[in-house]
Design an enzyme around this catalytic site. Structure first.
Site, PDB file in Angstrom:
ATOM      1  N   ARG A  63       0.828  -1.210   0.000  1.00  0.00           N
ATOM      2  CA  ARG A  63       0.000   0.000   0.000  1.00  0.00           C
ATOM      3  C   ARG A  63       0.860   1.257   0.000  1.00  0.00           C
ATOM      4  NH1 ARG A  63      -3.500   2.577   4.533  1.00  0.00           N
ATOM      5  NH2 ARG A  63      -5.087   3.706   3.351  1.00  0.00           N
TER       6      ARG A  63
ATOM      7  N   HIS B  20       0.577   4.188  -2.729  1.00  0.00           N
ATOM      8  CA  HIS B  20       0.294   5.579  -2.354  1.00  0.00           C
ATOM      9  C   HIS B  20       1.425   6.515  -2.786  1.00  0.00           C
ATOM     10  CE1 HIS B  20      -3.237   5.359   0.647  1.00  0.00           C
ATOM     11  NE2 HIS B  20      -3.281   4.317  -0.164  1.00  0.00           N
TER      12      HIS B  20
ATOM     13  N   VAL C 265       0.659   9.403  -6.354  1.00  0.00           N
ATOM     14  CA  VAL C 265       0.696  10.854  -6.140  1.00  0.00           C
ATOM     15  C   VAL C 265       1.936  11.418  -6.823  1.00  0.00           C
ATOM     16  CG1 VAL C 265       0.745  12.698  -4.433  1.00  0.00           C
ATOM     17  CG2 VAL C 265      -0.507  10.590  -3.944  1.00  0.00           C
TER      18      VAL C 265
ATOM     19  N   GLY D  54       3.721  10.393  -9.181  1.00  0.00           N
ATOM     20  CA  GLY D  54       4.731   9.447  -9.634  1.00  0.00           C
ATOM     21  C   GLY D  54       5.544   8.808  -8.519  1.00  0.00           C
TER      22      GLY D  54
ATOM     23  N   ASP E 118       8.366   8.551  -6.567  1.00  0.00           N
ATOM     24  CA  ASP E 118       9.538   9.366  -6.253  1.00  0.00           C
ATOM     25  C   ASP E 118       9.867   9.368  -4.765  1.00  0.00           C
ATOM     26  OD1 ASP E 118       7.427  10.816  -5.287  1.00  0.00           O
ATOM     27  OD2 ASP E 118       7.953  12.697  -6.278  1.00  0.00           O
TER      28      ASP E 118
ATOM     29  N   THR F 194      -6.531  -8.596  -1.114  1.00  0.00           N
ATOM     30  CA  THR F 194      -6.546  -9.972  -0.643  1.00  0.00           C
ATOM     31  C   THR F 194      -5.734 -10.120   0.638  1.00  0.00           C
ATOM     32  OG1 THR F 194      -6.140 -12.277  -1.256  1.00  0.00           O
ATOM     33  CG2 THR F 194      -4.538 -10.668  -2.012  1.00  0.00           C
TER      34      THR F 194
ATOM     35  N   SER G 171      -8.508 -15.490   3.719  1.00  0.00           N
ATOM     36  CA  SER G 171      -7.048 -15.720   3.754  1.00  0.00           C
ATOM     37  C   SER G 171      -6.382 -14.390   4.101  1.00  0.00           C
ATOM     38  CB  SER G 171      -6.556 -16.243   2.406  1.00  0.00           C
ATOM     39  OG  SER G 171      -6.978 -15.407   1.344  1.00  0.00           O
TER      40      SER G 171
ATOM     41  N   ASP H  66      -3.699 -14.279  -2.574  1.00  0.00           N
ATOM     42  CA  ASP H  66      -4.337 -15.213  -3.497  1.00  0.00           C
ATOM     43  C   ASP H  66      -5.501 -14.502  -4.193  1.00  0.00           C
ATOM     44  OD1 ASP H  66      -6.349 -15.065  -1.582  1.00  0.00           O
ATOM     45  OD2 ASP H  66      -5.818 -16.978  -0.655  1.00  0.00           O
TER      46      ASP H  66
END
Length: 360
Positions: free
Chosen positions: A64, A68, A72, A74, A76, A196, A251, A256
C-alpha cells in the site's frame, strides 16, 4: 549559406553537447546497481523477510505504501518525506494519516543499504523492491523491477488528498483517477486485488453496516452472515472507528485470488471493492480472476510494473536521499547546480549559434 559557414556553430554545438553528456537523463535498467551495489537485492530481501516474520501485516503495508507513493505525482519516494518548513508532506494527508504504515521498515532497509553502498540507492527503489519481495513472500507473483529511480525533492499533502482513490468514492470517479495516471479499468480491477491481504479500519465501511446511503438500514447487497459478524466487530459507536478488520477474511495474510471470490459472494468489505460487481465490464474481470488464479497473478504482475514506472525521476533529476524521511541538502544543492549548469549552457549555446549565424 554554405555548409562551411555553419561549421563554427556545429563545432560549438558538439563541444557543449559533449560537456552536457554526463548530465543527461539516465534510463531505468534491471541491472542498474549491478556494479555500484551488487548486494542490494539480498539486503532488501533479507530485511523484508525479517519484517514479515515479526509483523504479518507488513506485506500489505509495504504494498500500500508503494501504491500511495506512485499514485501521487509518480514513484519518487515523496510519501516517505516528513513535513518541513517548506512543505506539508503526504504522511498526514487524509488517506495516509494514522493509516499508512511501513516507514520504519524502509528506514531499516535503507540504513543497511547505506552501510553497504553509501549514497547510491534511492529510497524509492528500495520501496519498490521491498513491495515486490513481501508480495512474493506472502504467496503472490514475482514481477521484474526496473531500477534507477531518483528520490523527489518535495511532497504535497494537497496532491495526496486529491489524487488518491477513496473507499467512499463511486466507481466512475475512481476509474477517472486511474485514467489520469495512465492506468486503465483493467489495472483498477487487478490492483484492487491487493486487498486480498491487509486490514481496514471500521470507519471506512461502517456506513454499510448501519446507514447505507442515509437509508437508516444496512447495505442490502452485503452478505447477511458477514453483516452480523461485522456489526459485532464494529458497533455503531465512535470508539470502534479505528478497529481493524481483515479485507479478506478467507485468507488474511495469504496473497491469493480469494478477494474476487468474496466479491462474487457479495462479501467485499469496502463499498469501493464490492462496487466492481455493479459494472458489467469490471464484473466480468472479477469473475475471471475468481476462477483463474494464474490469470490474476499474471495480470497483477503486469499492472505492478506499470504502477512502478509512473512519473519516475532519472538521471540528474531528483536525488539519492541519505535518510528517506528528509531531503539530503548536499545532494539537493548538487542537483540544483547541475540543473543550473544545463540551463545556463543551453542559453549560451543558443546565443553563440545565433551570433555565428549572423556574422557568417
Amino acid at each position: 549559406m554554405s555548409s562551411r559557414s555553419l561549421f563554427p556553430c556545429f563545432t560549438v554545438l558538439f563541444c557543449v553537447m559533449s560537456f552536457l553528456a554526463p548530465f543527461s537523463n539516465g534510463q531505468l535498467d534491471y541491472s542498474y546497481y549491478e556494479r555500484t551495489c551488487p548486494s542490494l537485492h539480498k539486503i532488501v530481501r533479507w530485511n523484508a523477510w525479517e519484517a514479515l516474520r515479526s509483523d504479518s501485516r507488513i506485506a500489505a503495508s509495504l504494498l500500500r505504501l508503494h501504491f500511495h507513493d506512485c499514485f501521487v505525482n509518480g514513484c519518487d519516494g515523496s510519501v516517505l518525506l516528513d513535513d518541513t518548513f517548506y512543505f506539508k508532506g503526504e504522511k498526514n494527508a487524509a488517506p495516509n494519516r494514522n493509516s499508512v504504515r511501513g516507514y520504519e521498515t524502509i528506514d531499516i532497509i535503507k540504513a543497511h543499504v547505506e552501510r553497504a553502498c553509501p549514497s547510491t540507492v534511492s529510497c524509492v527503489d528500495i520501496l519498490t523492491l521491498a513491495a515486490r519481495e513481501v508480495v512474493v513472500m506472502a504467496g503472490g507473483p514475482f514481477w521484474p523491477v526496473l531500477l534507477g529511480r531518483r528520490d523527489g525533492l518535495s511532497a504535497s499533502e494537497e496532491a495526496a488528498n486529491e489524487q488518491l482513490p477513496s473507499p467512499f468514492e463511486p466507481l466512475d470517479k475512481i476509474a477517472a483517477k486511474f485514467t489520469d495516471k495512465g492506468l486503465d479499468l483493467k489495472d483498477l480491477v487487478v490492483l484492487s486485488g491487493a486487498h486480498t491481504i491487509g486490514f481496514a479500519q471500521c470507519f471506512t465501511f461502517k456506513e454499510r453496516l448501519f446507514n447505507y446511503q442515509d437509508s437508516g438500514k444496512p447495505d442490502p447487497n452485503l452478505d447477511s452472515s458477514m453483516l452480523s459478524n461485522l456489526q459485532c466487530t464494529c458497533p455503531d459507536t465512535d470508539e470502534s472507528n479505528t478497529t481493524l478488520t481483515p479485507l479478506d477474511m478467507q485468507s488474511v495474510t495469504r496473497f491469493d485470488n480469494a478477494y474476487y471470490r468474496n466479491l462474487m459472494n457479495n462479501s467485499g468489505l469496502l463499498e469501493s471493492d464490492q462496487v466492481l460487481m455493479s459494472n458489467s465490464q469490471t464484473a466480468d474481470m472479477v469473475k475471471s480472476y475468481s476462477l483463474y488464479p494464474h490469470l490474476f497473478y499474471e495480470d497483477f504482475a503486469a499492472s505492478m510494473v506499470k504502477l512502478g514506472n509512473l512519473g519516475v525521476l532519472t538521471g540528474r533529476t531528483g536525488q539519492i536521499r541519505e535518510v528517506c524521511g528528509s531531503v539530503s541538502n548536499r545532494m539537493f544543492l548538487s542537483s540544483m547546480f547541475s540543473l543550473s549548469v544545463r540551463q545556463s549552457l543551453s542559453t549560451v549555446l543558443a546565443s553563440v549559434c545565433m551570433f555565428l549565424l549572423v556574422i557568417v
